[in-house]
Write a protein that holds these residues in place. Sequence first.
Motif, PDB file in Angstrom:
ATOM      1  N   GLN A  31      -1.464  -2.447  -3.631  1.00  0.00           N
ATOM      2  CA  GLN A  31      -0.468  -1.697  -4.400  1.00  0.00           C
ATOM      3  C   GLN A  31      -1.115  -0.810  -5.464  1.00  0.00           C
ATOM      4  O   GLN A  31      -0.591   0.244  -5.799  1.00  0.00           O
ATOM      5  CB  GLN A  31       0.512  -2.687  -5.049  1.00  0.00           C
ATOM      6  CG  GLN A  31       1.772  -2.049  -5.600  1.00  0.00           C
ATOM      7  CD  GLN A  31       2.761  -3.101  -6.125  1.00  0.00           C
ATOM      8  OE1 GLN A  31       2.627  -4.291  -5.859  1.00  0.00           O
ATOM      9  NE2 GLN A  31       3.742  -2.649  -6.868  1.00  0.00           N
ATOM     10  N   GLN A  32      -2.256  -1.247  -5.976  1.00  0.00           N
ATOM     11  CA  GLN A  32      -3.022  -0.501  -6.989  1.00  0.00           C
ATOM     12  C   GLN A  32      -2.176  -0.057  -8.183  1.00  0.00           C
ATOM     13  O   GLN A  32      -2.101   1.146  -8.497  1.00  0.00           O
ATOM     14  CB  GLN A  32      -3.689   0.729  -6.354  1.00  0.00           C
ATOM     15  CG  GLN A  32      -4.621   0.388  -5.206  1.00  0.00           C
ATOM     16  CD  GLN A  32      -5.070   1.613  -4.426  1.00  0.00           C
ATOM     17  OE1 GLN A  32      -5.262   2.683  -5.002  1.00  0.00           O
ATOM     18  NE2 GLN A  32      -5.237   1.473  -3.129  1.00  0.00           N
ATOM     19  N   LYS A  89      -0.501   4.747   0.199  1.00  0.00           N
ATOM     20  CA  LYS A  89      -1.903   4.772  -0.232  1.00  0.00           C
ATOM     21  C   LYS A  89      -2.826   4.179   0.827  1.00  0.00           C
ATOM     22  O   LYS A  89      -2.427   3.319   1.603  1.00  0.00           O
ATOM     23  CB  LYS A  89      -2.048   3.969  -1.536  1.00  0.00           C
ATOM     24  CG  LYS A  89      -1.297   4.592  -2.706  1.00  0.00           C
ATOM     25  CD  LYS A  89      -1.587   3.883  -4.013  1.00  0.00           C
ATOM     26  CE  LYS A  89      -0.842   2.586  -4.180  1.00  0.00           C
ATOM     27  NZ  LYS A  89       0.561   2.720  -4.555  1.00  0.00           N
ATOM     28  N   ALA A 105       0.837  -1.197   0.000  1.00  0.00           N
ATOM     29  CA  ALA A 105       0.000   0.000   0.000  1.00  0.00           C
ATOM     30  C   ALA A 105       0.871   1.245   0.000  1.00  0.00           C
ATOM     31  O   ALA A 105       0.459   2.291  -0.497  1.00  0.00           O
ATOM     32  CB  ALA A 105      -0.926  -0.015   1.206  1.00  0.00           C
TER      33      ALA A 105
END
Lengths: 409, 257
Positions: free
Chosen positions: B147-148, B106, B103
Amino acid sequence: MTKRQDVQAKAAAALEKKARYGADIDFSHYVEEQQGVRQAADPASLPEKQRETMASVGFEADASDRAASFMQIDHQVMQCQVQQEALELLSTSEAAKKYPELVEKYWWRAMAPDADKYTARTATHAEQGYFIRVRAGQKVTCPLQACMFISQEGLIQDVHNIIIVEPGAELDIISGCATDPDVKEGVHIGVSEIYIEKDAKLSFTMIHRWGEKVSVRPRTGTIVEENGVYLSNYICLEKATDVQMDPTTYLVGKGAVARINSIVVAPEGSNLDIGGRAIMDAENTRAELIARTISTGGQILNRGHLLGRAPNSKAHLECNGLLLNPKGVIHAIPELEARTDNAELSHEAAVGKIAPDEIEYLMARGLSEEEATATIVRGFLKVNIEGLPEALAAEIDKTLNAFSLNKGM
Amino acid sequence: MLKLENLSIAIGDKQILHDINLEIKDGEVHVLFGPNGTGKSTLIGAIMGFSRFKILSGKIYFKGEDVTDLPVDERARRGIGVMIQRPPTVKGLSVRQMTEICAGGKAADVAKLAEKMHLTNFLDRSVNEGFSGGEIKRSELLQLMAQQPDLLLLDEPESGVDLENIALVGAGVNHILERGFDGDQPAPLAKRRAGRKKSGLIITHTGHILRYVPADVAHIMYNGSLSCSGNPQEMLECIGNEGYEHCIQCRVQEAKA
């Protein structure tokens, strides 16, 4: 001959007896006597850097969440304070005066006074140490903290500790050993005799932090009786020039269990000869010796010895090492010895470097190479210890999280 | 999103990929078919920047920037995420910690994402230690959800996954690619299609994943070259009926001519 005379005679005969392992220490190079007398004091009144060092080995000046506190500087007991009635805490010499019958029963039973010159020296003139006893059936709810501290340059400190956990009792100990940040040279000899009686449980966490040229010779013997449980953790993450120890655990009662973990890091200049021995002398005993070692340039000799002498004894030995600097050495010597046809002994040993694919795996998740390496190293050092009390686990986590590889290099 | 120009890659002294040209536009999902050992995993590894894969020549552009010489973590930070086939075990690092690492800064509700991937009971276990094939894939997708990435690289997301779990894997992939029908996204399809930017490159042998994840373009890789492109369903059917040899005929003829 009384027991006392017997111990003294044996010790006197062994004063020159070299230890089986480790460099021989020339005592004449060091100072025997402490200079001056200190006033026993509240640890809060100690110089800040001493308090900080003590805190880094788990000894808190604010003892509100500790069952008891014992602190010794050089040869002098500075603090001996009990907050929970369930346990008894005295200096070893005071305890010997108060309980001659206990001297007969416990002193120098788990450790031979003539094992080597270090035990012999301690037997002939121990400079204090602690005596801890938890009475039968008593469960001490928060950990006892102890700290052995050297503040005088070049001093030899030798202590004799006795821990007795009576039948059905439970105790957690956080024991820190350290030197004043200004002390370069010295010797610490710590004889510890631990008695875990029927159905009793002891969790013992020891954190070491030594000065640049301090030699350390812990001598520990533990006797675990029927269904007793002994959990031990040894942590040394800072440079230590010369540490040699080979703690021995005797499982003498049916169903006794020992789990012994060592987590050590050897920066350049460190010489660690750490071993562990479990001797299973009763049926259905279990032992686990786990070592995680990292060399960032120093030398580590990791010995381990399991001896199964009783039916259905079962034990496992694990020596895992990471070599992070080509100057370093990790030498693992696991030994298994069965002397009964149905002992079950196993071992696993692996020494190597961090796999590059592990580092890149974490880098693909957004960590830099340095962060990825540090994360893997912290994970490697983290040993899940079944049954470890929360406060002790938290203390270990705190120590490991504070550890930074760059500092260790 | 991604543009490969004349990319040639070697492992050690052996050249694996020859002159790869590929463009994946914003919001597109591409599939890569091809027999075993033909260089598909090498292509994904090279896009991520893994050091095993040496770039002999060519360029990798990501979002218009030349990332050919950037280290792995820089590419990850720019928005490339990967699921390799056999990720290593990281002892002592929990799935929870790993997901938090993914992440980065984020916002990510790790517990909620774990629930979605049926991994709540795995959060405190060491990453990949003793995981089954399907558990590894789900854990990888959990990490990637946190992680997007803007470009998702998947190496055989269905391998080792039983039928029960493949729908879950598909849902995870769709979540990351902002595709499919996720309860969290009630907007009409046309609007979602117009707005989505996330791109993907998926290696698949069996094509099973395509039943769950809609793809836009398929490519066939053969002996280290991209030999054909087209509609994913049509090409999958052709490979199934005629085999790879049929699919690369035109390329072979080209070479002869």
